[in-house]
Design an enzyme around this catalytic site. Structure first.
Site, PDB file in Angstrom:
ATOM      1  N   HIS A  38       0.827  -1.213   0.000  1.00  0.00           N
ATOM      2  CA  HIS A  38       0.000   0.000   0.000  1.00  0.00           C
ATOM      3  C   HIS A  38       0.861   1.262   0.000  1.00  0.00           C
ATOM      4  CE1 HIS A  38      -4.068  -1.791   0.510  1.00  0.00           C
ATOM      5  NE2 HIS A  38      -3.335  -2.808   0.937  1.00  0.00           N
ATOM      6  N   SER A 133      -2.804 -11.911 -10.364  1.00  0.00           N
ATOM      7  CA  SER A 133      -3.303 -12.570 -11.573  1.00  0.00           C
ATOM      8  C   SER A 133      -3.887 -11.557 -12.549  1.00  0.00           C
ATOM      9  CB  SER A 133      -4.358 -13.612 -11.198  1.00  0.00           C
ATOM     10  OG  SER A 133      -5.423 -13.018 -10.464  1.00  0.00           O
ATOM     11  N   SER A 134      -4.457 -10.478 -12.034  1.00  0.00           N
ATOM     12  CA  SER A 134      -5.057  -9.471 -12.916  1.00  0.00           C
ATOM     13  C   SER A 134      -3.992  -8.747 -13.737  1.00  0.00           C
ATOM     14  CB  SER A 134      -5.865  -8.456 -12.102  1.00  0.00           C
ATOM     15  OG  SER A 134      -5.051  -7.796 -11.148  1.00  0.00           O
ATOM     16  N   ASP A 178       2.145  -3.789  -9.426  1.00  0.00           N
ATOM     17  CA  ASP A 178       1.955  -5.107 -10.024  1.00  0.00           C
ATOM     18  C   ASP A 178       2.376  -5.110 -11.489  1.00  0.00           C
ATOM     19  OD1 ASP A 178       0.897  -5.726  -7.575  1.00  0.00           O
ATOM     20  OD2 ASP A 178      -1.181  -5.762  -8.252  1.00  0.00           O
TER      21      ASP A 178
END
Length: 388
Positions: A38, A133-134, A178
């Protein structure tokens, strides 16, 4: 026996579905965040690495403007048109694919005159486990279309496109950690990301040199970043920065914590405290792993988990148990990884002891009445690339 997908099997699946061979197959990895949770949407520091678990995208051009997507993991195919791309029209998982095309157009890629595509997806990145995964889907699609449409976009431009797809099409208010890890990963290295400076530097992790392995413990408690606590945590950070008179929490350091304690309500203070101290832990981890090796970073991983559990409040009983059990079994360090509210924990363990530690975690979960976790070893791997 479970069939593990590959570039070749994805190409074969494409041929079975569409009756022709694809133009190519591209892939992008999931990621483990070693430390730095975060902090990315607060202009901060993060230290992830790409893993061997990947998403493959086999792509073939069409003569019309239609976009079609199939995946063995999804019961129904999805389709859209280049003439009517809007996040309002994307349904469920297809937003990760069509959202990339929409984001490309939003960032200046002209879709006029382009033909559509057929696409087959396959993946062995666990869904909802905090291993991104996204982003693996987004980055595989983005790098495939960059080649297929000969766009000539840089990796940095693809990162921003994939982040926009996640934020604007999927609706998840995440940063770009990510996507950066998935596109910039290197074998044996972590990626030290400074979001504000827009840098992503490879840092050797030396796990194999020190006879260590990184164990992932997927609690199978699934999360959704587009809903729930993720957005609330982000708003707390924004509110905290505004109350402290800064543009971003990156502008604050540990010396500002006493003033923050006087200025902010208790909950907002703890959210801000986590981000400030987590940034410091990321910087220290990158420094220590290079100077003293990965065995010296264990305490930093443990401190990070405590901060996420107590200050940011994004852990859960399953994650806490996974971390506590791994440490009891002699792990060098352990922490939850990913956005929280479920997902996975990681444990840095001696090579050869991963199975033993994993079995202890499984036993502890069974004793507590939790769903059995999925435990596996990951290694720092290559980022997105063309496979076939």
């Amino acid at each position: 026996m479970i069939d593990i997908p590959s570039a070749e099997s994805t190409a074969d699946d494409f041929e079975d579905r569409y009756g022709r061979r694809p133009d190519g197959v591209w892939s992008a990895p999931g990621r483990v965040n070693l430390i730095g949770e975060h902090t990315d949407y607060n202009d901060g520091l993060v230290f992830p690495f790409a893993i061997e678990r990947r998403t493959w995208a086999a792509v073939g051009h069409r003569e019309d403007r239609l976009l079609t997507v199939h995946s063995g993991a999804m019961p129904e195919p999805a389709q859209a048109s280049l003439d009517a791309l809007s996040p309002d029209g994307f349904d469920g998982w297809s937003a990760y694919v069509f959202g990339v095309v929409w984001a490309m157009e939003q960032r200046g890629v002209s879709l006029e005159g382009r033909t559509g595509f057929d696409l087959m997806l396959a993946s062995d990145v666990p869904l909802g486990a905090g291993l991104s995964s996204s982003a693996a889907i987004e980055c595989a699609v983005a790098i495939a279309l960059n080649d297929e449409w000969e766009l000539g976009l840089t990796r940095r431009e693809l990162i921003y496109i994939c982040q926009l797809a996640e934020n604007g099409a999927v609706g998840a208010p995440t940063g770009n950690m990510d996507q950066t890890a998935s596109l910039m990963g290197e074998p044996g290295h972590g990626v030290l990301i400074d979001v504000r400076a827009e840098t992503a530097d490879p840092v050797p992790l030396h796990f194999a040199d020190e006879e260590l392995e990184l164990l992932v413990i997927d609690t199978r408690v699934h999360h959704e970043h587009a809903t729930g606590g993720y957005g609330a945590r982000r708003k707390s950070c924004e509110d905290g920065a505004a109350a402290m008179g800064v543009d971003s929490l990156r502008d604050l350091g540990e010396a500002d914590l006493p003033r923050a304690l006087e200025t902010l309500d208790d909950e907002t203070y703890r959210r801000v405290k986590h981000v400030i101290t987590e940034n410091a832990r990321v910087a220290r981890t990158a420094e220590v792993v290079q100077q003293d090796g990965p065995r010296a970073i264990g305490d930093l991983l443990v401190q990070s988990h405590a901060s996420m559990r107590d200050d940011f409040e994004i852990s859960c009983p399953e994650l806490d148990l996974a971390v506590e059990t791994a440490l009891t079994q002699g792990a060098v360090g352990a922490r939850m990884t990913g956005g929280g509210f479920g997902g996975a924990a990681i444990a840095l363990v001696d090579a050869g002891r991963a199975e033993e530690v994993g079995a202890a975690v499984e036993a502890a979960f069974a004793e507590s009445g939790f769903t059995a976790p999925i435990v596996f070893v990951v290694n720092p791997a290559a980022g997105a690339h063309r496979d076939l």
